[in-house]
Motif scaffolding. Structure first.
Motif, PDB file in Angstrom:
ATOM      1  N   LEU A  29      63.431  34.798  35.168  1.00 48.52           N
ATOM      2  CA  LEU A  29      63.992  35.241  33.892  1.00 48.52           C
ATOM      3  C   LEU A  29      64.642  34.072  33.151  1.00 48.52           C
ATOM      4  O   LEU A  29      64.423  33.883  31.946  1.00 48.52           O
ATOM      5  CB  LEU A  29      65.016  36.351  34.121  1.00 48.52           C
ATOM      6  CG  LEU A  29      64.454  37.721  34.488  1.00 48.52           C
ATOM      7  CD1 LEU A  29      65.531  38.594  35.115  1.00 48.52           C
ATOM      8  CD2 LEU A  29      63.851  38.388  33.271  1.00 48.52           C
ATOM      9  N   LYS A  30      65.428  33.291  33.860  1.00 50.38           N
ATOM     10  CA  LYS A  30      66.126  32.151  33.250  1.00 50.38           C
ATOM     11  C   LYS A  30      65.131  31.111  32.746  1.00 50.38           C
ATOM     12  O   LYS A  30      65.258  30.626  31.615  1.00 50.38           O
ATOM     13  CB  LYS A  30      67.074  31.533  34.278  1.00 50.38           C
ATOM     14  CG  LYS A  30      67.901  30.394  33.743  1.00 50.38           C
ATOM     15  CD  LYS A  30      68.863  29.889  34.821  1.00 50.38           C
ATOM     16  CE  LYS A  30      69.671  28.704  34.335  1.00 50.38           C
ATOM     17  NZ  LYS A  30      70.596  28.221  35.379  1.00 50.38           N
ATOM     18  N   ALA A  31      64.141  30.768  33.557  1.00 53.19           N
ATOM     19  CA  ALA A  31      63.144  29.767  33.152  1.00 53.19           C
ATOM     20  C   ALA A  31      62.373  30.252  31.925  1.00 53.19           C
ATOM     21  O   ALA A  31      62.116  29.469  30.993  1.00 53.19           O
ATOM     22  CB  ALA A  31      62.190  29.476  34.311  1.00 53.19           C
ATOM     23  N   ASN A  32      62.000  31.521  31.911  1.00 54.02           N
ATOM     24  CA  ASN A  32      61.277  32.059  30.751  1.00 54.02           C
ATOM     25  C   ASN A  32      62.156  32.042  29.505  1.00 54.02           C
ATOM     26  O   ASN A  32      61.672  31.761  28.406  1.00 54.02           O
ATOM     27  CB  ASN A  32      60.761  33.463  31.043  1.00 54.02           C
ATOM     28  CG  ASN A  32      59.543  33.456  31.938  1.00 54.02           C
ATOM     29  OD1 ASN A  32      58.894  32.431  32.128  1.00 54.02           O
ATOM     30  ND2 ASN A  32      59.227  34.603  32.506  1.00 54.02           N
ATOM     31  N   GLY A 121      59.655  44.424  23.476  1.00 51.62           N
ATOM     32  CA  GLY A 121      60.765  43.629  22.984  1.00 51.62           C
ATOM     33  C   GLY A 121      60.209  42.822  21.828  1.00 51.62           C
ATOM     34  O   GLY A 121      58.997  42.617  21.743  1.00 51.62           O
ATOM     35  N   HIS A 122      61.070  42.386  20.923  1.00 53.97           N
ATOM     36  CA  HIS A 122      60.525  41.590  19.818  1.00 53.97           C
ATOM     37  C   HIS A 122      60.750  40.106  20.083  1.00 53.97           C
ATOM     38  O   HIS A 122      61.819  39.678  20.472  1.00 53.97           O
ATOM     39  CB  HIS A 122      61.057  42.038  18.448  1.00 53.97           C
ATOM     40  CG  HIS A 122      62.501  41.778  18.181  1.00 53.97           C
ATOM     41  ND1 HIS A 122      62.943  40.641  17.562  1.00 53.97           N
ATOM     42  CD2 HIS A 122      63.605  42.524  18.426  1.00 53.97           C
ATOM     43  CE1 HIS A 122      64.259  40.689  17.439  1.00 53.97           C
ATOM     44  NE2 HIS A 122      64.678  41.824  17.964  1.00 53.97           N
ATOM     45  N   MET A 123      59.662  39.351  19.903  1.00 56.41           N
ATOM     46  CA  MET A 123      59.708  37.913  20.194  1.00 56.41           C
ATOM     47  C   MET A 123      60.260  37.106  19.021  1.00 56.41           C
ATOM     48  O   MET A 123      60.675  35.971  19.204  1.00 56.41           O
ATOM     49  CB  MET A 123      58.331  37.402  20.581  1.00 56.41           C
ATOM     50  CG  MET A 123      57.363  37.311  19.420  1.00 56.41           C
ATOM     51  SD  MET A 123      55.770  36.699  19.884  1.00 56.41           S
ATOM     52  CE  MET A 123      54.814  38.182  19.647  1.00 56.41           C
ATOM     53  N   SER A 145      66.027  37.956  25.193  1.00 57.12           N
ATOM     54  CA  SER A 145      66.328  38.687  26.424  1.00 57.12           C
ATOM     55  C   SER A 145      65.398  39.885  26.597  1.00 57.12           C
ATOM     56  O   SER A 145      64.928  40.160  27.705  1.00 57.12           O
ATOM     57  CB  SER A 145      67.794  39.133  26.442  1.00 57.12           C
ATOM     58  OG  SER A 145      68.085  39.944  25.319  1.00 57.12           O
ATOM     59  N   GLY A 146      65.099  40.583  25.523  1.00 48.45           N
ATOM     60  CA  GLY A 146      64.173  41.712  25.601  1.00 48.45           C
ATOM     61  C   GLY A 146      62.759  41.253  25.904  1.00 48.45           C
ATOM     62  O   GLY A 146      62.037  41.878  26.687  1.00 48.45           O
ATOM     63  N   THR A 147      62.364  40.131  25.306  1.00 51.20           N
ATOM     64  CA  THR A 147      61.032  39.591  25.541  1.00 51.20           C
ATOM     65  C   THR A 147      60.852  39.188  26.991  1.00 51.20           C
ATOM     66  O   THR A 147      59.859  39.552  27.622  1.00 51.20           O
ATOM     67  CB  THR A 147      60.774  38.394  24.600  1.00 51.20           C
ATOM     68  OG1 THR A 147      60.803  38.862  23.253  1.00 51.20           O
ATOM     69  CG2 THR A 147      59.443  37.731  24.879  1.00 51.20           C
TER      70      THR A 147
END
Length: 182
Positions: A29-32, A121-123, A145-147
């Motif tokens: 999650l953090k890397a993304n 989620g919206h990018m 965060s949603g993406t």
């Protein structure tokens, strides 16, 4: 008189859900998130021709991540960018743009189950001025965060089987009035 023994609730945990929860990876999650923020801006009106900056680079990267997850899905996950040309609207879009949503579909295993579940989620993101397509706007909270949550769900869930179809989508144009979701 209230009988406390009748109020007890026994929760039976689904073992597959427990497994999936354990597969969620904070480092991924953090890397993304860091990668998503690295595109500088993901404003829907930003550049689509760069491989390292703007909405075009971000959606290409998301698509490639979904395609990586597809390799572990036994052929059930497929991904593409759903595009449409969106014309100026005189409010939040000042020129023709290619509006692109990244969509990954995890095919259900039961051919008689016609349900479809959608996670999105919206990018895209924006600065104070929605028309500023050049200035940096990291957008980690809105809505990076949603993406990345949608991406992580696709990564984890693509290795599991579900009777119904699940669609994971990251939409553009939220900041322009929800046009990508529409």
């Amino acid at each position: 008189i209230y009988n406390v023994s009748n109020a007890q609730v026994i929760v039976k945990k689904d073992p597959e859900i427990e497994t999936m929860l354990k597969e969620v990876n904070a480092d991924t999650l953090k890397a993304n998130m860091y990668k998503l923020v690295s595109f500088g801006t993901r404003n829907t009106l930003s550049t689509q021709g760069s491989s390292s900056r703007g909405i075009g680079a971000a959606r290409s990267w998301i698509l490639n991540r979904f395609k990586e997850y597809a390799k572990l899905s036994d052929g059930r996950l497929s991904a593409f960018i759903d595009t449409v040309t969106y014309l100026p609207d005189g409010r939040r879009v000042d020129r023709p743009i290619i509006l692109g949503n990244v969509v990954a579909t995890l095919k259900g295993t039961d051919p008689n189950d016609h349900r479809i579940f959608i996670m999105s989620g919206h990018m895209d993101n924006m600065r104070t001025n929605v028309m500023d397509s050049v200035g940096d706007a990291p957008g980690a909270d809105d809505d990076g965060s949603g993406t990345v949550a949608v991406m992580e769900c696709a990564r984890v869930m693509s290795k599991h089987k579900f009777p119904a179809t699940i669609i994971f989508t990251t939409v553009a144009g939220e900041e322009q009035g929800l046009i990508g979701a529409y």
